[in-house]
Design a protein around this motif. Structure first.
Motif, PDB file in Angstrom:
ATOM      1  N   PRO A  71       0.816  -1.196   0.000  1.00 25.05           N
ATOM      2  CA  PRO A  71       0.000   0.000   0.000  1.00 25.05           C
ATOM      3  C   PRO A  71       0.865   1.268   0.000  1.00 25.05           C
ATOM      4  O   PRO A  71       2.062   1.208   0.255  1.00 25.05           O
ATOM      5  N   MET A 119      -1.804   7.331   7.284  1.00 25.08           N
ATOM      6  CA  MET A 119      -2.462   6.076   6.933  1.00 25.08           C
ATOM      7  C   MET A 119      -1.768   5.423   5.745  1.00 25.08           C
ATOM      8  O   MET A 119      -1.051   6.080   4.999  1.00 25.08           O
ATOM      9  N   LEU A 121      -2.794   3.163   2.321  1.00 24.80           N
ATOM     10  CA  LEU A 121      -3.978   2.896   1.520  1.00 24.80           C
ATOM     11  C   LEU A 121      -3.593   2.322   0.168  1.00 24.80           C
ATOM     12  O   LEU A 121      -2.456   2.434  -0.272  1.00 24.80           O
ATOM     13  N   ASN A 122      -4.581   1.720  -0.468  1.00 24.70           N
ATOM     14  CA  ASN A 122      -4.402   1.185  -1.811  1.00 24.70           C
ATOM     15  C   ASN A 122      -5.145   2.009  -2.849  1.00 24.70           C
ATOM     16  O   ASN A 122      -4.792   1.990  -4.018  1.00 24.70           O
ATOM     17  N   GLU A 123      -6.193   2.717  -2.408  1.00 29.09           N
ATOM     18  CA  GLU A 123      -7.012   3.495  -3.325  1.00 29.09           C
ATOM     19  C   GLU A 123      -7.369   4.835  -2.702  1.00 29.09           C
ATOM     20  O   GLU A 123      -7.481   4.959  -1.479  1.00 29.09           O
ATOM     21  N   SER A 125     -10.146   6.245  -2.606  1.00 26.45           N
ATOM     22  CA  SER A 125     -11.433   6.206  -1.904  1.00 26.45           C
ATOM     23  C   SER A 125     -11.252   5.980  -0.409  1.00 26.45           C
ATOM     24  O   SER A 125     -12.055   6.458   0.395  1.00 26.45           O
ATOM     25  N   GLU A 126     -10.185   5.298  -0.014  1.00 28.19           N
ATOM     26  CA  GLU A 126      -9.907   5.088   1.411  1.00 28.19           C
ATOM     27  C   GLU A 126      -9.546   6.418   2.079  1.00 28.19           C
ATOM     28  O   GLU A 126      -9.940   6.680   3.214  1.00 28.19           O
ATOM     29  N   PHE A 127      -8.798   7.262   1.382  1.00 31.01           N
ATOM     30  CA  PHE A 127      -8.484   8.592   1.894  1.00 31.01           C
ATOM     31  C   PHE A 127      -9.760   9.419   1.997  1.00 31.01           C
ATOM     32  O   PHE A 127      -9.975  10.125   2.986  1.00 31.01           O
ATOM     33  N   ASN A 128     -10.599   9.348   0.989  1.00 26.37           N
ATOM     34  CA  ASN A 128     -11.835  10.124   0.960  1.00 26.37           C
ATOM     35  C   ASN A 128     -12.697   9.825   2.185  1.00 26.37           C
ATOM     36  O   ASN A 128     -13.275  10.733   2.777  1.00 26.37           O
ATOM     37  N   VAL A 129     -12.766   8.558   2.572  1.00 24.47           N
ATOM     38  CA  VAL A 129     -13.562   8.162   3.734  1.00 24.47           C
ATOM     39  C   VAL A 129     -12.922   8.686   5.024  1.00 24.47           C
ATOM     40  O   VAL A 129     -13.620   9.124   5.938  1.00 24.47           O
ATOM     41  N   ALA A 130     -11.609   8.689   5.110  1.00 26.17           N
ATOM     42  CA  ALA A 130     -10.902   9.050   6.338  1.00 26.17           C
ATOM     43  C   ALA A 130     -10.548  10.530   6.451  1.00 26.17           C
ATOM     44  O   ALA A 130     -10.186  10.993   7.531  1.00 26.17           O
TER      45      ALA A 130
END
Length: 147
Positions: A71, A119, A121-123, A125-130
């Motif tokens: 990641p 953090m 992440l792989n995508e 969208s994971e940043f967007n959520v967090a």
């Protein structure tokens, strides 16, 4: 035609200067995060190590590591200068409290303090959520430092 070709080459070289440290996956991540932040009305600016944004007049940095591929490592950071109210001594006295209570990392630097939430992440969208949580962690820790 020659003018157009020269202009195209100049633009290409300028763009490659911005992303020379990133591989395609990292550059794609930065582009997707930038799009998300633009939708949230943050007006992100490209930096050599990620993006720069402002929230409530304060500058924050979304830093994307060039070392990690899968990641990928990313941090939301703020740099705070030392002052009469915020000294090395106060920082070192309370550093464990800052790092544990708010789940943010407080790092003393020579002329400032780095406050970050990190953090892997792989995508994007994971940043967007967090993102909102990361931003709140950095803001809360900064406020505690100043109190």
């Amino acid at each position: 035609m020659k003018k157009f070709l020269c202009l195209a080459i100049t633009c290409f070289l300028s763009l490659s200067c911005f992303s020379q440290n990133y591989n395609s996956a990292q550059e794609n991540l930065r582009r997707q995060i930038k799009s998300y932040l633009m939708n949230k009305r943050f007006n992100p600016e490209n930096q050599s190590d990620g993006l720069k944004i402002k929230s409530e007049g304060v500058t924050y940095y979304v830093e994307i590591s060039t070392d990690d591929i899968s990641p990928m490592y990313i941090r939301l950071a703020r740099y705070v200068k030392y002052s009469d109210d915020l000294t090395h001594k106060k920082l070192y006295t309370n550093i464990n409290q800052y790092n544990v209570k708010y789940c943010a990392k407080v790092t003393p630097l020579k002329n400032s303090i780095l406050i970050s939430a990190e953090m892997y992440l792989n995508e994007a969208s994971e940043f967007n959520v967090a993102f909102e949580t990361l931003l709140e962690q950095v803001k809360s820790t900064t406020q505690t430092l100043k109190d």
